[in-house]
Enzyme design. Structure first.
Site, mmCIF file in Angstrom:
data_model
loop_
_atom_site.group_PDB
_atom_site.id
_atom_site.type_symbol
_atom_site.label_atom_id
_atom_site.label_comp_id
_atom_site.label_asym_id
_atom_site.label_seq_id
_atom_site.Cartn_x
_atom_site.Cartn_y
_atom_site.Cartn_z
ATOM 1 C CB ILE A 1 -5.863 -19.963 -18.716
ATOM 2 C CG1 ILE A 1 -5.635 -18.490 -19.094
ATOM 3 C CG2 ILE A 1 -6.322 -20.074 -17.256
ATOM 4 C CD1 ILE A 1 -6.872 -17.615 -19.048
ATOM 5 C CG ASN B 1 -15.582 -22.930 -29.399
ATOM 6 O OD1 ASN B 1 -15.482 -24.157 -29.479
ATOM 7 N ND2 ASN B 1 -14.876 -22.220 -28.545
ATOM 8 C CE1 TYR C 1 -14.056 -14.383 -24.850
ATOM 9 C CE2 TYR C 1 -13.889 -12.194 -23.894
ATOM 10 C CZ TYR C 1 -13.602 -13.543 -23.857
ATOM 11 O OH TYR C 1 -12.869 -14.051 -22.812
#
Ligand code: UDP
Length: 330
Positions: free
Chosen positions: A16, A95, A144
């Protein structure tokens, strides 16, 4: 409106991000890409300057922010595999959440207060209704989704406390490629449906496995909302202009509002490629809701976003051009 001059794109070498960097180049914006190449490719950066580094590394952030007068930051650098996030939550929270806080804090230090964040439909969890609007309850069902929702919460709190402005874009299924195949999807391992189906068409894979045909949908396969990568990049551009002209923080669901089944995607790929695509029947994949479709009325009304490549055949056609190019250079 003050025009946007310089933008930091974190993760600009990925799928992206690289399309975004290209679009910013078309718009005449100076770009610095910061990427650690954990999943991106140097040759995907088609515009601007490049710094190799990680947002977890404050020294790199100090260097980048002290050398450039950024108007805003766009953040695409995250891990995206739902299944892996269940097995390795530490990696995802480190992260996607902790390193993002590190980035936000560097922005505060250097007085950069506009941020465009790649969020996800996964923040909603199992849908209560469809299409999903912004008011839908947010109940992620994997690390996630949680790692992204936690950043959204931090951004709301940073605005309240520090006047830090952000736009969160909750992507449904990003798909397709640059229409002239300058860029495309190159995940390793690839887990997304459209590139996998097209790799089965080109012969790179023996077949596509359909993850379940017993869902409560018309043909029994899962329904998703596929949004063309350049429509997605255009939404970021509008979000950037919104913040640059003094707009308030906001969060938008971003999809076409059209649901297509796995079977629809396979049929489209057969039509466009003209190839035989062998199909194998598989089990359901854990955590896959039957239907995920966006209600994108809010971004259409508030930012004037309109998809230019809304139909599935166009999305698959552009992805097929990219797959054909990848095959021809092998
Ligand atoms: N899917 C499939 N076979 C594959 C990969 C994906 O049947 O090899 C299905 C998956 O179960 C989901 C849809 O295709 O219903 C889209 O999956 P993808 O991983 O592309 O995106 P997600 O919706 O998980 O973000």
């Amino acid at each position: 409106m003050t025009s946007v001059k310089t933008v930091l794109v974190v993760g600009g070498a990925g799928y992206i991000g690289s399309h975004m960097v290209w679009l910013l180049g078309q718009k005449g914006v100076d770009v610095v890409t910061l990427d650690n190449f954990s999943s991106g490719y140097p040759d995907a950066i088609l515009h601007g300057q490049f710094v190799h580094g990680d947002i977890g590394d404050s020294r790199i952030l100090d260097k980048v922010f002290s050398e450039h007068p950024f108007d805003a930051v766009m953040h695409f650098a995250s891990f995206i595999q739902v299944g892996e996030s269940v097995q390795a939550p530490a990696k995802y929270y480190q992260n996607n959440f902790a390193n993002t806080l590190n980035l936000l804090n560097a922005m505060r230090t250097y007085g950069v207060d506009k941020f465009i964040f790649s969020s996800t439909a996964a923040i909603f969890g199992e849908p209560d209704y469809s299409p999903i609007d912004e008011a839908h309850p947010k109940r992620p069902i994997n690390p996630y989704g949680w790692s992204k929702l936690m950043v959204e919460q931090a951004l709301a709190d940073y605005d309240h406390a520090y006047g830090f402005k952000s736009v969160c874009l909750r992507y449904f299924n990003a798909a397709g490629a640059h229409p002239e195949a300058l860029l495309g999807e190159r995940h390793d391992p690839e887990t997304h449906l459209i590139p996998l189906v097209l790799q089965a068409a080109s012969g790179r894979r023996p077949h596509i496995t359909v993850f379940g045909r017993d869902y409560d949908t018309p043909d029994g396969t899962c329904i998703r909302d596929y949004i063309h990568i350049l429509d997605l990049a255009e939404a970021h551009w509008l979000a950037l202009q919104h913040l640059q002209s003094g707009g308030e923080s906001a969060a938008f669901n971003l999809g076409n509002g059209n649901g297509y089944s796995v079977e629809n995607v396979i049929q489209a790929a057969r039509r466009i490629s003209g190839k035989i695509i062998p199909v194998q029947e598989g089990q359901r994949r854990a955590g896959d809701p039957a239907r995920l479709v966006a209600n994108a009325d809010k971004i259409k009304q508030q930012l004037g976003w309109q998809p230019a490549y809304a139909d599935l055949d166009t999305i698959v056609e552009h992805a097929w051009r990219w797959e054909s190019k990848c095959m021809s250079v092998k």
